[in-house]
Design a protein around this motif. Structure first.
Motif, PDB file in Angstrom:
ATOM      1  N   HIS A  76       1.020  -9.388   4.567  1.00 29.14           N
ATOM      2  CA  HIS A  76      -0.134  -8.478   4.465  1.00 29.14           C
ATOM      3  C   HIS A  76      -0.620  -8.544   3.014  1.00 29.14           C
ATOM      4  O   HIS A  76      -0.601  -7.546   2.286  1.00 29.14           O
ATOM      5  CB  HIS A  76       0.260  -7.071   4.909  1.00 29.14           C
ATOM      6  N   TRP A  77      -0.944  -9.773   2.567  1.00 28.97           N
ATOM      7  CA  TRP A  77      -1.731 -10.050   1.359  1.00 28.97           C
ATOM      8  C   TRP A  77      -0.957 -10.050   0.041  1.00 28.97           C
ATOM      9  O   TRP A  77      -1.538 -10.388  -0.999  1.00 28.97           O
ATOM     10  CB  TRP A  77      -2.909  -9.071   1.233  1.00 28.97           C
ATOM     11  N   TYR A 131     -12.722  -1.730  12.656  1.00 30.40           N
ATOM     12  CA  TYR A 131     -13.261  -0.575  11.924  1.00 30.40           C
ATOM     13  C   TYR A 131     -14.722  -0.306  12.258  1.00 30.40           C
ATOM     14  O   TYR A 131     -15.113   0.837  12.449  1.00 30.40           O
ATOM     15  CB  TYR A 131     -13.062  -0.766  10.412  1.00 30.40           C
ATOM     16  N   PHE A 169      -6.883   7.228   4.422  1.00 32.39           N
ATOM     17  CA  PHE A 169      -6.900   6.844   5.832  1.00 32.39           C
ATOM     18  C   PHE A 169      -5.778   7.515   6.633  1.00 32.39           C
ATOM     19  O   PHE A 169      -5.627   7.257   7.820  1.00 32.39           O
ATOM     20  CB  PHE A 169      -6.723   5.321   5.960  1.00 32.39           C
ATOM     21  N   GLN A 199       0.805  -1.223   0.000  1.00 29.54           N
ATOM     22  CA  GLN A 199       0.000   0.000   0.000  1.00 29.54           C
ATOM     23  C   GLN A 199       0.837   1.272   0.000  1.00 29.54           C
ATOM     24  O   GLN A 199       0.318   2.341  -0.306  1.00 29.54           O
ATOM     25  CB  GLN A 199      -0.957  -0.019   1.193  1.00 29.54           C
ATOM     26  N   TRP A 207      -4.508   3.087  11.836  1.00 29.37           N
ATOM     27  CA  TRP A 207      -4.422   2.909  10.396  1.00 29.37           C
ATOM     28  C   TRP A 207      -4.893   4.219   9.775  1.00 29.37           C
ATOM     29  O   TRP A 207      -6.069   4.542   9.888  1.00 29.37           O
ATOM     30  CB  TRP A 207      -5.289   1.743   9.918  1.00 29.37           C
ATOM     31  N   TRP A 260     -18.400   3.273   5.741  1.00 30.04           N
ATOM     32  CA  TRP A 260     -18.349   2.388   6.915  1.00 30.04           C
ATOM     33  C   TRP A 260     -18.970   3.103   8.110  1.00 30.04           C
ATOM     34  O   TRP A 260     -18.635   4.268   8.391  1.00 30.04           O
ATOM     35  CB  TRP A 260     -16.898   1.993   7.234  1.00 30.04           C
ATOM     36  N   ASN A 290      -1.694 -10.747   8.512  1.00 25.79           N
ATOM     37  CA  ASN A 290      -2.724  -9.730   8.650  1.00 25.79           C
ATOM     38  C   ASN A 290      -4.062 -10.262   8.144  1.00 25.79           C
ATOM     39  O   ASN A 290      -4.177 -10.656   6.975  1.00 25.79           O
ATOM     40  CB  ASN A 290      -2.370  -8.477   7.831  1.00 25.79           C
ATOM     41  N   GLU A 291      -5.049 -10.255   9.003  1.00 21.18           N
ATOM     42  CA  GLU A 291      -6.447 -10.487   8.635  1.00 21.18           C
ATOM     43  C   GLU A 291      -6.654 -11.675   7.679  1.00 21.18           C
ATOM     44  O   GLU A 291      -7.095 -11.497   6.531  1.00 21.18           O
ATOM     45  CB  GLU A 291      -7.048  -9.225   7.998  1.00 21.18           C
ATOM     46  N   GLU A 336      -4.897  -2.127  14.202  1.00 19.52           N
ATOM     47  CA  GLU A 336      -5.402  -1.175  13.200  1.00 19.52           C
ATOM     48  C   GLU A 336      -6.716  -0.602  13.694  1.00 19.52           C
ATOM     49  O   GLU A 336      -7.584  -1.339  14.166  1.00 19.52           O
ATOM     50  CB  GLU A 336      -5.700  -1.842  11.840  1.00 19.52           C
ATOM     51  N   GLU A 360      -5.494   1.977  -1.254  1.00 17.46           N
ATOM     52  CA  GLU A 360      -6.494   1.207  -0.495  1.00 17.46           C
ATOM     53  C   GLU A 360      -7.093   0.096  -1.379  1.00 17.46           C
ATOM     54  O   GLU A 360      -8.254   0.113  -1.751  1.00 17.46           O
ATOM     55  CB  GLU A 360      -7.549   2.155   0.077  1.00 17.46           C
ATOM     56  N   TRP A 361      -6.245  -0.868  -1.727  1.00 16.92           N
ATOM     57  CA  TRP A 361      -6.684  -2.098  -2.395  1.00 16.92           C
ATOM     58  C   TRP A 361      -7.630  -1.796  -3.559  1.00 16.92           C
ATOM     59  O   TRP A 361      -7.305  -0.985  -4.411  1.00 16.92           O
ATOM     60  CB  TRP A 361      -7.292  -3.057  -1.353  1.00 16.92           C
ATOM     61  N   ASN A 376      -7.755  -5.795  14.606  1.00 20.98           N
ATOM     62  CA  ASN A 376      -8.055  -4.681  13.695  1.00 20.98           C
ATOM     63  C   ASN A 376      -9.549  -4.422  13.774  1.00 20.98           C
ATOM     64  O   ASN A 376     -10.346  -5.344  13.578  1.00 20.98           O
ATOM     65  CB  ASN A 376      -7.688  -5.028  12.249  1.00 20.98           C
TER      66      ASN A 376
HETATM   67  C1  FCB Z   1      -7.772  -3.491   6.683  1.00 22.29           C
HETATM   68  C2  FCB Z   1      -6.453  -3.807   6.031  1.00 22.29           C
HETATM   69  C3  FCB Z   1      -5.599  -2.607   5.742  1.00 22.29           C
HETATM   70  C4  FCB Z   1      -6.420  -1.426   5.257  1.00 22.29           C
HETATM   71  C5  FCB Z   1      -7.609  -1.186   6.146  1.00 22.29           C
HETATM   72  C6  FCB Z   1      -8.453  -0.014   5.743  1.00 22.29           C
HETATM   73  O1  FCB Z   1      -8.677  -4.521   6.448  1.00 22.29           O
HETATM   74  O2  FCB Z   1      -5.714  -4.670   6.869  1.00 22.29           O
HETATM   75  O3  FCB Z   1      -4.621  -2.970   4.814  1.00 22.29           O
HETATM   76  O4  FCB Z   1      -6.768  -1.608   3.948  1.00 22.29           O
HETATM   77  O5  FCB Z   1      -8.402  -2.330   6.204  1.00 22.29           O
END
Ligand code: FCB
Length: 448
Positions: free
Chosen positions: A122-123, A294, A418, A21, A402, A326, A166-167, A355, A409-410, A292
């Motif tokens: 991280h992906w 949100y 962010f 990222q 984060w 969100w 990560n996640e 995060e 952002e993906w 993490n």
């Molecule tokens: C999480 C990810 C991170 C970022 C945030 C907004 O799911 O781990 O890389 O994209 O969301």
């Protein structure tokens, strides 16, 4: 603004980012392609065709970014190591210039008095491993452990805090089940082996890190309280099913050494991809669990015949949302920390919020200043939510925003900002936002 309660002595404040990222420099110094390079190159996958070829150019500007962390007064910085920089094909000998980058970054952080907290995955899986099946292939777990060992061998004399994955839920769900993230598969429930192999990779990498003397190892999951749409039995059961898939599937094996019952998903009996001994490896003791957070997730019973899943997701009504859409519900962070504490009891290691943050596209004013009051409100409310959980018995050791920088952002490309620091993606100029100053003041107040 009401005062923010004092978190316990030694509480760690910081920020988080991830390699793909922010780094850019995707073709430099022998880095191999990752699944995200392939995905961003596929038309229609990322909004407006954005790619991360340059991103924040952190690869070349890391010293400036470390200076920002010093100015913030951060105790810790969570970044990720790009596997394709270290092993361009995901296997075999290490790519020395790739490792050397993280070596320089770690030294710069330590010089600035900031604790490095690398995440190993991280992906951004090396594309060569995806070509062999990616996380659907059990072998990827073993390769991940070998890669972890190589990184620890190089950085382990200075890095004490490690995060394996990560996640893994998001990576399985978005990458393998729904196709919204790389590698873009739409296997629905057939994506489940990607959960197990990531967790096995976590367990094997934890063993490799221990063998290299790592004193502090964590796994980072995303957590979201599952809120039933109504008080009906059907909605309550649907919320429980969602919680099983999102939370328990990725937490029970690690902390309790067993998978939750997946009967509700049509998966009765033992999971065929779980081999003898896997769960013992997966439940290797960890020193902390990364959370993490949100937002919570609202869950309703599905309309019969509409989905193979035992739940559907619903919107919250009458709540503020970020620019990502969100919902802003800080109490969900207190709830998730307390639920983990209650549900896992003595099996739960200390928690770290690895995060938490929000997307608001606040443009610079004419004077160049970025008055992102919405982010300040979000962060203050969520830090208070952590304090409330601690007051009620949760053992939380740190909080990482984060993100340090606006970044890639993906699937949203550069559309979601962010960062505590604004990045002009044309000039790459960094400008700390008002939220950066507020977070710096909050950290200083907490230390007083
Ligand atoms: C999480 C990810 C991170 C970022 C945030 C907004 O799911 O781990 O890389 O994209 O969301």
């Amino acid at each position: 603004m009401a005062a923010i309660p004092r978190l316990p002595e030694g509480f760690v404040w910081g920020t988080a980012t991830s390699a793909f990222q922010i780094e850019g420099a995707v073709d430099e110094d022998g880095r191999g392609p990752s699944v995200w390079d392939a995905f961003t190159a596929t038309p229609g996958k990322v909004r407006d065709g954005h790619t991360a070829a340059t991103a924040c150019d952190h690869y070349h500007r890391y010293e400036e970014d470390v200076a920002l962390l010093r100015r913030l007064g951060a105790d810790a910085y969570r970044f990720s190591v790009a596997w394709p920089r270290v092993q361009p094909d995901g296997t075999g000998p290490v790519n020395e210039p790739g490792l050397a980058f993280y070596d320089r970054l770690v030294d710069a952080l330590l010089d600035a008095g900031v604790t490095p907290m690398p995440t190993l995955f991280h992906w951004d899986l090396p594309q060569a491993l995806e070509d062999r099946g990616g996380w659907l292939d059990r072998d990827t777990a073993h390769r991940f452990a070998a890669y972890a060992a190589a990184v620890a061998d190089r950085l382990g004399d200075r890095v004490r805090h490690w995060i394996t994955l990560n996640e893994p839920f998001e990576h399985m769900a978005l990458g393998y089940a729904l196709g919204q993230h790389a590698p873009g598969h739409t296997y629905l429930l057939d994506a489940l082996p990607a959960a197990h192999h990531q967790l096995l990779g976590h367990g094997l990498a934890t063993a490799a890190l221990r063998a290299a003397g790592a004193p502090h190892v964590m796994l980072t999951n995303s957590y979201t309280p599952a809120i039933p749409y109504s008080g009906s039995k059907a909605d309550t059961e649907a919320a429980r099913a969602y919680d099983t898939l999102h939370r328990r599937l990725f937490t029970d094996p690690v902390l309790l050494g067993a998978y939750p019952d997946l009967d509700g998903f049509g998966l009765a009996g033992p999971l065929p991809f779980v081999k003898d001994g896997d769960l013992d490896r997966i439940k290797a003791p960890i020193d902390g669990l990364g959370v993490n957070y949100y937002n919570p997730t609202r869950v309703t019973a599905p309309e019969p015949g509409t989905t193979p899943l035992p739940f559907e997701l619903a919107e919250f009504e009458h709540v503020n949302t970020t620019d990502f859409g969100w919902p802003v519900i800080p109490s969900g962070l207190t709830q998730t920390l307390l639920e983990l504490t209650a549900d896992y009891g003595p099996a739960l290691p200390p928690l770290w919020v690895t995060e938490n943050g929000c997307s608001y596209d606040t443009a610079p004013d004419a004077d160049g200043r970025i008055r992102d009051q919405a982010r300040i409100d979000y962060l203050e409310a969520h830090v208070k939510a952590v304090a409330a959980a601690v007051e009620q018995g949760a053992d939380v050791r740190g909080y990482l925003v984060w993100s340090l920088l606006d970044n890639f952002e993906w699937a949203e490309g550069y559309h979601q900002r962010f960062g505590l620091v604004h990045v002009d993606f044309a000039t790459l100029e960094r400008t700390p936002k008002d939220s950066f100053d507020r977070y710096a003041a909050l950290i200083a107040e907490q230390r007083r």
